[in-house]
Design a protein around this motif. Structure first.
Motif, PDB file in Angstrom:
ATOM      1  N   ASP A  13      -0.071   6.427  -3.327  1.00  0.00           N
ATOM      2  CA  ASP A  13      -1.224   6.459  -2.616  1.00  0.00           C
ATOM      3  C   ASP A  13      -1.731   7.857  -2.332  1.00  0.00           C
ATOM      4  OD1 ASP A  13      -0.586   6.728  -0.123  1.00  0.00           O
ATOM      5  OD2 ASP A  13      -0.936   4.727   0.479  1.00  0.00           O
ATOM      6  N   GLU A  14      -2.935   8.064  -1.837  1.00  0.00           N
ATOM      7  CA  GLU A  14      -3.289   9.281  -1.431  1.00  0.00           C
ATOM      8  C   GLU A  14      -2.727  10.114  -0.112  1.00  0.00           C
ATOM      9  OE1 GLU A  14      -6.055   6.220   0.465  1.00  0.00           O
ATOM     10  OE2 GLU A  14      -5.353   6.616  -1.712  1.00  0.00           O
ATOM     11  N   LEU A  15      -1.787   8.976   0.503  1.00  0.00           N
ATOM     12  CA  LEU A  15      -1.333   9.476   1.766  1.00  0.00           C
ATOM     13  C   LEU A  15       0.120   9.634   1.504  1.00  0.00           C
ATOM     14  CD1 LEU A  15      -2.824   6.778   4.346  1.00  0.00           C
ATOM     15  CD2 LEU A  15      -3.510   9.505   3.907  1.00  0.00           C
ATOM     16  N   GLY A  16       0.552   9.458   0.269  1.00  0.00           N
ATOM     17  CA  GLY A  16       1.988   9.821  -0.173  1.00  0.00           C
ATOM     18  C   GLY A  16       2.908   8.841  -0.057  1.00  0.00           C
ATOM     19  N   ASN A  17       2.337   7.289   0.276  1.00  0.00           N
ATOM     20  CA  ASN A  17       3.045   6.240   0.424  1.00  0.00           C
ATOM     21  C   ASN A  17       3.630   5.674  -1.160  1.00  0.00           C
ATOM     22  OD1 ASN A  17       2.913   5.880   3.246  1.00  0.00           O
ATOM     23  ND2 ASN A  17       0.968   5.152   2.921  1.00  0.00           N
TER      24      ASN A  17
END
Length: 76
Positions: A13-17
């Motif tokens: 995802d965009e948060l790096g998860n």
């Protein structure tokens, strides 16, 4: 017996998860991950190196999927 390295299809995802979705074993068999139950940064049970351990359910069985510097293996 060494670590059973696997290919992993994952969603980022965009948060790096990172969420693993499917694994492919060395013999080509593919298994969809039914559910990710837990994610934590811990040492590997096999090698002792620090990485991300994903507790997953595949076909009703719980496995530990470990990511160590972008190499994935099943950690028993």
């Amino acid at each position: 017996m060494g670590k059973p390295f696997v290919k992993v299809l994952a969603e980022h995802d965009e948060l790096g998860n990172v969420k693993p979705l499917e694994i492919t074993r060395g013999d080509g068999r593919r298994f969809e991950i039914d559910q990710v139950l837990d994610v934590r940064r811990v040492p590997s049970l096999k090698g002792g190196r620090l990485g991300m351990r994903y507790t997953c359910r595949i076909r009703g069985k719980q496995i530990y999927l470990f990511c160590d510097e972008w190499k994935w293996f099943i950690d028993k």
